[in-house]
Design a protein around this motif. Structure first.
Motif, mmCIF file in Angstrom:
data_model
loop_
_atom_site.group_PDB
_atom_site.id
_atom_site.type_symbol
_atom_site.label_atom_id
_atom_site.label_comp_id
_atom_site.label_asym_id
_atom_site.label_seq_id
_atom_site.Cartn_x
_atom_site.Cartn_y
_atom_site.Cartn_z
ATOM 1 N N PHE A 1 4.167 -7.461 2.483
ATOM 2 C CA PHE A 1 4.823 -6.185 2.189
ATOM 3 C C PHE A 1 5.458 -5.605 3.458
ATOM 4 O O PHE A 1 6.637 -5.238 3.475
ATOM 5 C CB PHE A 1 3.802 -5.203 1.605
ATOM 6 N N ASN B 1 6.121 -14.493 -3.141
ATOM 7 C CA ASN B 1 5.332 -13.260 -3.084
ATOM 8 C C ASN B 1 4.674 -12.939 -4.421
ATOM 9 O O ASN B 1 3.505 -12.558 -4.463
ATOM 10 C CB ASN B 1 6.229 -12.106 -2.619
ATOM 11 N N LEU C 1 10.500 -7.832 -1.403
ATOM 12 C CA LEU C 1 9.843 -6.586 -1.789
ATOM 13 C C LEU C 1 9.785 -6.452 -3.315
ATOM 14 O O LEU C 1 8.774 -6.017 -3.884
ATOM 15 C CB LEU C 1 10.599 -5.400 -1.182
ATOM 16 N N ILE D 1 6.987 -8.595 -4.648
ATOM 17 C CA ILE D 1 5.681 -7.990 -4.357
ATOM 18 C C ILE D 1 5.387 -6.848 -5.328
ATOM 19 O O ILE D 1 4.306 -6.783 -5.928
ATOM 20 C CB ILE D 1 5.632 -7.487 -2.897
#
Length: 291
Positions: free
Chosen positions: A247, A223, A273, A276
């Motif tokens: 996301f 990510n 997460l 990201i």
């Protein structure tokens, strides 16, 4: 005359001693082989160097990741060509010799690579721009095709790529895409040889006992690297658009894991997460596996 001494095989490794032993055992001892062992495990160095006289295992001060490992391998190699690899492959000596012969015939190239033995699921290259059918002698002999992206296991000519080394901000994922894009911007051509084959096992270069830690590491870096790649080559808003599906997928994974009391997938979702948000906030990639 094509010589095995014109190429150095470089492997970026992390706890991949058993796989490397299997790969190296099938190759002639005339090849110079460099292994960058990012686990810092000196036992792997001792085993491989005692088993194979043509192997040098470099233990860096820290886990370098793929981009920095490849750069180190290119800088350490003394040969004209460097063959960059992950350990989870199977390639015959004949394929490497043909690849060097093909490289010698083309002379001016950024990257040249064999292709997967089985391309039904994945290919190690992408063609983004239409090109007319190739009827050259090289195409007939080696199946040479010009492509736009090559993902793994490729030969570089040290002379041609000295100023186009890998971007060391990447730790894992997208570093080869970035490398290809930089070469293309400078007018370098990328080639695959459809008649020269190898097998890539895919995502199996690390011992299975480290499976959870590997998944967490990949969750963060895929990510982070995806956002960084699109921001670097396009712009921030474009990268944001590209990362939005990731996301929402990470949020979905987190919620489902909470409902199912699935601690393992909850951790993976949280780390996705984390990767990201780290990228969106323009922070450096810092997550590193500890085994």
């Amino acid at each position: 005359m094509i010589s095995n001494k014109s190429v150095t095989l470089v492997f970026s490794s992390y706890q991949s001693g058993a796989l490397l032993k299997k790969v190296i055992k099938k190759l002639p001892s005339s090849y110079k082989i460099l292994v960058i062992e990012n686990s810092l495990n000196k036992k792997i160095k001792n085993i491989l160097e005692k088993s194979f006289k043509n192997v040098e295992v470099i233990i860096p001060k820290e886990n370098l990741g793929l981009a920095r490992s490849y750069n180190l391998g290119i800088k350490k190699a003394k040969t004209k060509y460097v063959f960059l690899n992950n350990p989870d492959l199977e390639i015959k000596n004949d394929s490497i010799k043909k690849l060097i012969k093909c490289a010698e015939s083309i002379k001016k190239f950024g990257i040249i690579s064999p292709t997967y033995r089985n391309e039904k699921i994945f290919k190690n290259y992408e063609i983004l721009k239409y090109r007319e059918k190739n009827n050259s002698p090289l195409f007939k002999k080696f199946g040479v095709m010009e492509v736009d992206i090559i993902d793994n296991s490729f030969i570089v000519n040290r002379k041609n790529i000295k100023k186009f080394l890998f971007d060391e901000r990447y730790f894992l994922y997208f570093e080869t895409f970035d490398f290809c894009k930089n070469l293309k911007k400078e007018g370098e051509k990328l080639f695959v040889c459809n008649k020269i084959k190898y097998h890539h096992y895919g995502s199996s270069s690390v011992d299975r006992k480290f499976d959870t830690i590997v998944k967490l590491t990949r969750a963060f870096h895929y990510n982070w690297s995806k956002f960084y790649y699109f921001k670097k080559h396009y712009n921030y808003l474009f990268a944001l658009k590209k990362i939005v599906p990731n996301f929402f997928n990470s949020l979905k994974k987190i919620l489902l894991s909470i409902l199912k009391l699935d601690k393992k997938n909850l951790m993976i979702g949280l780390v996705e997460l984390y990767g990201i948000l780290t990228a969106i906030l323009l922070l450096n990639s810092f997550y590193r596996p500890k085994m």
